[in-house]
Structure formats: structure tokens, C-alpha cells
Motif scaffolding. Structure first.
Motif, PDB file in Angstrom:
ATOM      1  N   LEU A 193      50.274 -27.448  49.200  1.00 12.46           N
ATOM      2  CA  LEU A 193      50.155 -26.100  48.645  1.00 12.46           C
ATOM      3  C   LEU A 193      50.409 -25.053  49.730  1.00 12.46           C
ATOM      4  O   LEU A 193      50.002 -25.227  50.866  1.00 12.46           O
ATOM      5  N   GLN A 231      49.890 -24.162  55.076  1.00 12.50           N
ATOM      6  CA  GLN A 231      50.169 -25.263  54.159  1.00 12.50           C
ATOM      7  C   GLN A 231      48.910 -26.120  54.084  1.00 12.50           C
ATOM      8  O   GLN A 231      48.340 -26.460  55.123  1.00 12.50           O
ATOM      9  N   LEU A 263      47.925 -17.532  41.195  1.00  7.99           N
ATOM     10  CA  LEU A 263      48.640 -18.807  41.236  1.00  7.99           C
ATOM     11  C   LEU A 263      50.107 -18.524  40.953  1.00  7.99           C
ATOM     12  O   LEU A 263      50.435 -17.941  39.910  1.00  7.99           O
ATOM     13  N   ASP A 264      50.971 -18.902  41.878  1.00 14.16           N
ATOM     14  CA  ASP A 264      52.401 -18.607  41.765  1.00 14.16           C
ATOM     15  C   ASP A 264      52.639 -17.151  41.371  1.00 14.16           C
ATOM     16  O   ASP A 264      53.418 -16.833  40.469  1.00 14.16           O
ATOM     17  N   LEU A 315      45.349 -26.662  39.274  1.00 17.47           N
ATOM     18  CA  LEU A 315      46.381 -26.470  40.296  1.00 17.47           C
ATOM     19  C   LEU A 315      47.622 -27.321  40.022  1.00 17.47           C
ATOM     20  O   LEU A 315      48.577 -27.295  40.799  1.00 17.47           O
ATOM     21  N   ARG A 339      52.547 -24.077  43.205  1.00 13.67           N
ATOM     22  CA  ARG A 339      53.083 -24.176  44.572  1.00 13.67           C
ATOM     23  C   ARG A 339      52.431 -23.188  45.526  1.00 13.67           C
ATOM     24  O   ARG A 339      52.303 -23.431  46.704  1.00 13.67           O
ATOM     25  N   GLU A 340      52.049 -22.019  44.991  1.00 16.65           N
ATOM     26  CA  GLU A 340      51.548 -20.957  45.863  1.00 16.65           C
ATOM     27  C   GLU A 340      50.215 -20.423  45.340  1.00 16.65           C
ATOM     28  O   GLU A 340      50.127 -20.010  44.189  1.00 16.65           O
ATOM     29  N   VAL A 341      49.196 -20.455  46.187  1.00 20.29           N
ATOM     30  CA  VAL A 341      47.876 -19.932  45.840  1.00 20.29           C
ATOM     31  C   VAL A 341      47.576 -18.778  46.787  1.00 20.29           C
ATOM     32  O   VAL A 341      47.799 -18.900  47.994  1.00 20.29           O
TER      33      VAL A 341
END
Lengths: 147, 82
Positions: B2, B20, B56-57, B67, B71-73
Motif C-alpha cells: 500500500l 510503502q 482511499l484512492d 482495503l 492502492r493509496e491510503v
């Protein structure tokens, strides 16, 4: 419809002069400009952090909601990030519509959402040090009138 | 893997803007628990969840959100735009 997220300053007068210019279907133009305010005389500068990518998406979604809800001919949102001095413009919203109620309401809607749903964070730097500006409950409450 | 991002005072407390994270956390809440256990600076940043928001994204979400596929939090305090 235009959304600009930028570090540079802007001239609200020039922006407004060019906004919805020459359109004969527009009966009302409303604009709001947010300015860096030095509340107690000790503010040196403000710095605004944002979330590149999400900022543009979030504002575009607000503009889309506003255009679906009100009869708007055009809409402009400019919001700065980075460092700015007291008295400088932070952001601007302009709406153009056939009728004034739509232009006023859409501008207020956009302002309310920009305040607490666009990913910007203000930090003040002054003679007494620095600190993040805290969100206010009333800003959150302001959103409920649009539900 | 993530991509975890931090903004404003959350970024300052954790000491970096993004990292990451290798995790099997199923929800945002589980990810926060994992981070809290890592080091004091995470425990400090995540001590009061009522003062935090999560995306989230790049869409605002909540702590119960899964989750799966994300990909992106991003973690940050309530926004102060306008």
C-alpha cells in the motif's frame, strides 16, 4: 466550468472580467474571494498544504454536483496552495446563471464544500510561533443544509 | 503493498509524507492498529481517531472500509480549505 489549483497569486478582478464574458443567456454573476486574514495582528504568513490529485478530483465532483442541482451557465473555482501573506487572495468562486438565486446558492454550496471537503490544510506562522488552523463544527454543520 | 500518505500534523508527527506499507490488514482500522504497534510516533499520530480523516484512492472514506483493491491510503486532519 473551470477548476484551477495553483501556487501563484491571481487577480480576482481580471478573473471576473473574463468570466462568462459575452454570454447573453446569463442574467446573474456571483463571486466570492477568500483572503488571508490577520486576526490578531501577529500573522506573518499562511501556508496551505494540499493533496495533489485528490484536490482536483474533489473540486471537480463539487462542481459537477452544483451544475446538476442548479441551472448554471458557468462556474469558476480557483484555490491556491503554498505560502501567502496577509491580504493576499487564497481562493475564488464565481458562478453565472440565468437567475440570481441559482448563482448565489451554487456559490454558497461550493464555498461550504470547499471549506471542509476539499483536501487543503492551513497553517499559520506568526510572532507566537506556528499552528494548524482547526476545523470548526459550524463548517461541518453548514453542509447539512444542502442534504 | 500500500502507498500510505500523511498530511498536515499527521505528516509532521509521523515525520514523512508517504511510505510503502507491506500489510495484510483487511480494513483501515486494522491498518491503523498495525501502524500504532510499530513505533511511538505512529501511536501518537493515531491516538485520537475522531481528529482524523481517511481517503482511499483519493476518495473520502471511513475507518471500517475494506482495503481490498485499494492502492493509496491517506490520513489527515479535518480539512480547512476555502
Amino acid at each position: 466550468m473551470a477548476v484551477r489549483v495553483q501556487a501563484e497569486g491571481f487577480d480576482p478582478g481580471a478573473e471576473l472580467s473574463g468570466f462568462a464574458c459575452g454570454r447573453t443567456d446569463v442574467g446573474a454573476v456571483v463571486s466570492f474571494t477568500g483572503v488571508v486574514r490577520d486576526t490578531d495582528g501577529g500573522l506573518d504568513r499562511m501556508e496551505i498544504e494540499h493533496y495533489p490529485g485528490m484536490t482536483e478530483r474533489a473540486i471537480a465532483a463539487m462542481v459537477e454536483t452544483a451544475t446538476a442541482r442548479w441551472d448554471l451557465a458557468d462556474c469558476l473555482v480557483i484555490h491556491r496552495h503554498g505560502a501567502m501573506m496577509p491580504g493576499e487572495q487564497i481562493m475564488m468562486v464565481a458562478t453565472a446563471a440565468p437567475h440570481r438565486v441559482a448563482a448565489f446558492e451554487a456559490a454558497e454550496f461550493l464555498m461550504d464544500y470547499l471549506k471542509s471537503r476539499a483536501p487543503f490544510w492551513k497553517k499559520e506562522f506568526g510572532t507566537d510561533g506556528s499552528g494548524w488552523v482547526e476545523s470548526k463544527d459550524e463548517d461541518e454543520d453548514a453542509l447539512s443544509r444542502w442534504e | 503493498m500500500l502507498d500510505v500518505m500523511y498530511f498536515a500534523w499527521v505528516r509532521e508527527r509521523i515525520g514523512e509524507p508517504r511510505e510503502q506499507v507491506e500489510t495484510n490488514a483487511a480494513t483501515v482500522a486494522e491498518l491503523i492498529e498495525e501502524l500504532r504497534r510499530r513505533e511511538e510516533r505512529y501511536a501518537l499520530a493515531f491516538s485520537d481517531l475522531s481528529a482524523l480523516r481517511v481517503a482511499l484512492d483519493q476518495e473520502l472514506s471511513d475507518f471500517d472500509a475494506p482495503l481490498d483493491g485499494v492502492r493509496e491510503v491517506a490520513f489527515f486532519p479535518p480539512m480547512t480549505g476555502g
